[in-house]
Design an enzyme around this catalytic site. Sequence first.
Site, PDB file in Angstrom:
ATOM      1  N   LYS A  93      -4.389  10.220  -8.562  1.00  0.00           N
ATOM      2  CA  LYS A  93      -4.079  10.369  -7.124  1.00  0.00           C
ATOM      3  C   LYS A  93      -4.161  11.844  -6.788  1.00  0.00           C
ATOM      4  O   LYS A  93      -3.408  12.663  -7.325  1.00  0.00           O
ATOM      5  CB  LYS A  93      -2.681   9.824  -6.819  1.00  0.00           C
ATOM      6  CG  LYS A  93      -2.278   9.952  -5.350  1.00  0.00           C
ATOM      7  CD  LYS A  93      -3.069   9.016  -4.432  1.00  0.00           C
ATOM      8  CE  LYS A  93      -2.559   9.083  -2.990  1.00  0.00           C
ATOM      9  NZ  LYS A  93      -3.274   8.162  -2.092  1.00  0.00           N
ATOM     10  N   HIS A 127       0.813  -1.209   0.000  1.00  0.00           N
ATOM     11  CA  HIS A 127       0.000   0.000   0.000  1.00  0.00           C
ATOM     12  C   HIS A 127       0.852   1.269   0.000  1.00  0.00           C
ATOM     13  O   HIS A 127       0.623   2.185  -0.781  1.00  0.00           O
ATOM     14  CB  HIS A 127      -0.921  -0.001   1.217  1.00  0.00           C
ATOM     15  CG  HIS A 127      -1.825   1.184   1.310  1.00  0.00           C
ATOM     16  ND1 HIS A 127      -2.987   1.298   0.579  1.00  0.00           N
ATOM     17  CD2 HIS A 127      -1.718   2.333   2.030  1.00  0.00           C
ATOM     18  CE1 HIS A 127      -3.566   2.458   0.846  1.00  0.00           C
ATOM     19  NE2 HIS A 127      -2.818   3.100   1.739  1.00  0.00           N
ATOM     20  N   HIS A 146       3.295   6.113  -1.612  1.00  0.00           N
ATOM     21  CA  HIS A 146       4.019   7.193  -0.939  1.00  0.00           C
ATOM     22  C   HIS A 146       5.532   6.982  -0.998  1.00  0.00           C
ATOM     23  O   HIS A 146       6.233   7.218  -0.009  1.00  0.00           O
ATOM     24  CB  HIS A 146       3.549   7.292   0.515  1.00  0.00           C
ATOM     25  CG  HIS A 146       2.078   7.542   0.652  1.00  0.00           C
ATOM     26  ND1 HIS A 146       1.508   8.755   0.345  1.00  0.00           N
ATOM     27  CD2 HIS A 146       1.054   6.720   1.028  1.00  0.00           C
ATOM     28  CE1 HIS A 146       0.194   8.697   0.545  1.00  0.00           C
ATOM     29  NE2 HIS A 146      -0.106   7.465   0.959  1.00  0.00           N
TER      30      HIS A 146
END
Length: 380
Positions: A314, A256, A271
């Site tokens: 995003k 993730h 990230h």
Amino acid sequence: MIAKCVQDLAGYNLDSCQDRCGSAWADPNATCQCNSACERFNDCCFDYASECQSTALATSCKGRCGEKYNSKNKCHCNTKCGNYNNCCSDYRSLCADSSIGGSEISDSEIKAISEVLYALDSNKASPSQLSINPQALVSNSQTSSQKDLSPRPLFTFLDEESLFSKPTYSAFLAVLNNYQRVTGQAEDFTAQQLAEQGTFLRETMANTELGRELFAFLYTKGRYATEAEFLQDLKMMWFGLYSRNNNKLDSSGFEHIFAGEIKGGKVSGFHNWIQFYLLEKKGLLEYYSHSFDGPWANFPDVLGMQFNWDGYFKQVGSAIIGCSPEFDLAMYSLCYIARPGKQCRLSLGGKQLVIQTYTWDNSSYGNGKKYIGSAFPATP
């Protein structure tokens, strides 16, 4: 002469434990250390025993939380002492917190250890190895516009040869391509891929000074009794599978946060700057704009980015730019262990970085421990 100047400026002797016993983290400026972890790393000062383990201290847990069992001690300060009824009288007040195991980690301690880890990130990218072009800066109200306001890529140069050949980078890259990005599809790892997870954790946390320093800090706080326990918990915390969609074991904290996922028609997580660079280089990612930029003049820096990943948008994908894989992993791990499901305030070069962590509450591992749901730099 230099050492004498450092001693005079600091106000204490960096070659002695006088007035330094029980510090929660190692002092990178000192030639030797004075906390309970120094026995494990064999870097105690010559007077550690006399200054820090004297008779006066032998009945107190001050500076001893999480230390290894020593039969010569009159009382003990590790997580097992309650089982044997031999804890020091102040163990509960100084060390114990039944909800987290070990002693509480204060905000000031988080800031201090994050500064130490920041200084130890020797594998970060230098300005000669990495350059970026952030281009368009948008307000928070504009982040959902899905407009490409930056005609050029974010990354203008990366010295792959010098960075990607480093053991922690190569181990990270080996793990990064082991995932299916769409949730609802079960992850099925080969024996080789599972071995790559272990290699990544060993290279980043056991084979770097930065990783060993993080363990030493958590060891002194009573969170882990051994390095093996630390690495095993990280493996479950980061790589343990759980279901985000369709009751399939389709996700993990690592996937993730570092690789990124697609859920509900949009990008979820994502990230990590290296993954961003690789996908942009392949033509699979379009950089649109950024909504915040950190105050750091050199790497690592922080950006909050808007982008399109092969057809999926995003709105704000924040990442620490230019740091080593071990630094990324250490910062998120520190914050998740110390502040699970909360904001965690770090200090990097005297400037604040806030990390937001989320726990995964639908399943657990071990004795009710929660997997990492997410972690990322929070919007300033």
